[in-house]
Design a protein around this motif. Structure first.
Motif, PDB file in Angstrom:
ATOM      1  N   ASN A 193     -32.633  10.054 -63.342  1.00  0.00           N
ATOM      2  CA  ASN A 193     -32.484   9.668 -64.743  1.00  0.00           C
ATOM      3  C   ASN A 193     -33.603   8.723 -65.131  1.00  0.00           C
ATOM      4  OD1 ASN A 193     -31.615   6.875 -64.349  1.00  0.00           O
ATOM      5  ND2 ASN A 193     -29.549   7.614 -63.935  1.00  0.00           N
ATOM      6  N   LEU A 196     -25.916  11.266 -62.444  1.00  0.00           N
ATOM      7  CA  LEU A 196     -26.741  11.126 -61.249  1.00  0.00           C
ATOM      8  C   LEU A 196     -25.886  10.833 -60.020  1.00  0.00           C
ATOM      9  CD1 LEU A 196     -29.535  11.054 -59.989  1.00  0.00           C
ATOM     10  CD2 LEU A 196     -29.739   8.652 -60.683  1.00  0.00           C
ATOM     11  N   TYR A 234     -25.641   8.827 -68.121  1.00  0.00           N
ATOM     12  CA  TYR A 234     -26.822   9.179 -67.315  1.00  0.00           C
ATOM     13  C   TYR A 234     -26.686   8.710 -65.873  1.00  0.00           C
ATOM     14  CZ  TYR A 234     -28.420   4.508 -68.941  1.00  0.00           C
ATOM     15  OH  TYR A 234     -28.526   3.170 -69.259  1.00  0.00           O
ATOM     16  N   ALA A 247     -31.641  13.141 -66.524  1.00  0.00           N
ATOM     17  CA  ALA A 247     -30.801  12.639 -67.611  1.00  0.00           C
ATOM     18  C   ALA A 247     -31.498  11.475 -68.313  1.00  0.00           C
ATOM     19  CB  ALA A 247     -29.443  12.177 -67.071  1.00  0.00           C
ATOM     20  N   SER A 248     -31.456  11.479 -69.634  1.00  0.00           N
ATOM     21  CA  SER A 248     -32.024  10.394 -70.419  1.00  0.00           C
ATOM     22  C   SER A 248     -31.226  10.260 -71.703  1.00  0.00           C
ATOM     23  CB  SER A 248     -33.505  10.676 -70.708  1.00  0.00           C
ATOM     24  OG  SER A 248     -34.128   9.531 -71.250  1.00  0.00           O
TER      25      SER A 248
END
Length: 278
Positions: free
Chosen positions: A91, A83, A79, A44-45
């Motif tokens: 992330n 996680l 994000y 995730a970003s």
């Protein structure tokens, strides 16, 4: 009747063999699908250049047979939530103090795995070209989250605009300001909205990161002053969870994100906004 019985037996045998074949094929497909899934790393970003780094790393991981999937979000909450809830494997969007604050608030167990780059942060001013021109009582826009607030105040302390209590370093809050001779008025604003303060007539200084200030066409070279002392704790880092930090997925991701390809990308494409931290 004997012929009929024989035909039925043969039919049952064929059906049985077909069923066994189908089960074997289904099992094979399930095994192959599971194997492919085990080689997928979800990251995730939020925005550039973090998302760009993930994509460069994905090309490196592919050489080792891994697939890196970018899960892009549009805020500074999701994000970490993704996680924490095990919807992604890692992330890449934050520094360690911000992650630690999330852990405290959400009782999470996120872990900083690897520092990737240090962003060039500082203060911007639309109305003033010299620090000495900043008037008494001027408004200063800083982040409203504790970790970034401390960093912003430390920079102002470096410049002599305020004096913080001894020893607070980058952990200071507004309550830790001992001297404010210019009587600066502080405005605490969400990090994602800070750039908008730049165009407000009565705001003298705005703290920001290159990523967010770029939205209004500015970069670190346009800052009135930048951070002098870089604290490595604020490096944008690869983050995982306590339960998967030693997994093959995270090891591969760390390898890809600290590859020469990523370093070259950071130095060639973003040298004006950041410096590699590995």
């Amino acid at each position: 009747m004997k012929k009929l019985g024989l035909s039925l037996s043969l039919l049952a045998l064929v059906v049985g063999m077909t069923a066994c074949g189908s089960k074997a094929e289904t099992k094979k497909e399930t095994t192959e699908s599971k194997s492919k899934e085990e080689k997928v790393i979800k990251v995730a970003s939020q925005t550039m250049p973090m998302t760009d780094v993930v994509e460069v790393a994905a090309k490196e991981a592919k050489k080792d047979g891994w697939t890196v999937e970018l899960v892009q979000v549009n805020d500074n909450i999701q994000y970490n939530e993704l996680l924490k809830n095990k919807e992604v494997d890692a992330n890449f969007a934050q520094h360690e103090p911000f992650m630690q604050k999330f852990n405290q608030e959400k009782k999470a167990d996120l872990v900083a795995i690897q520092k990737i780059y240090n962003a060039k942060v500082g203060f911007y001013s639309k109305n003033y070209k010299n620090m000495s021109d900043i008037p008494d009582g001027a408004k200063v826009a800083i982040p409203n989250d504790v970790s970034n607030e401390g960093r912003a105040l430390a920079i102002l302390n470096e410049q002599g605009l305020i004096t913080l209590k001894d020893g607070v370093g980058f952990n200071g809050t507004l309550k830790d300001i001992e001297k404010n001779d210019k009587k600066l008025e502080f405005m605490s604003i969400d990090l994602l909205n800070l750039a908008e303060s730049y165009n407000e007539k009565d705001v003298a200084l705005v703290y920001n990161y290159p990523t967010y200030i770029a939205k209004i066409g500015l970069k670190p070279a346009d800052a009135l002053f930048l951070e002098k002392t870089v604290d490595e704790r604020f490096a944008i880092s690869l983050v995982a969870r306590e339960d998967n930090k030693d997994s093959d997925k995270i090891k591969e991701l760390k390898k890809a994100m600290t590859s020469q390809a990523v370093k070259d990308f950071l130095e060639k494409e973003h040298s004006d906004t950041l410096t590699p931290a590995f």
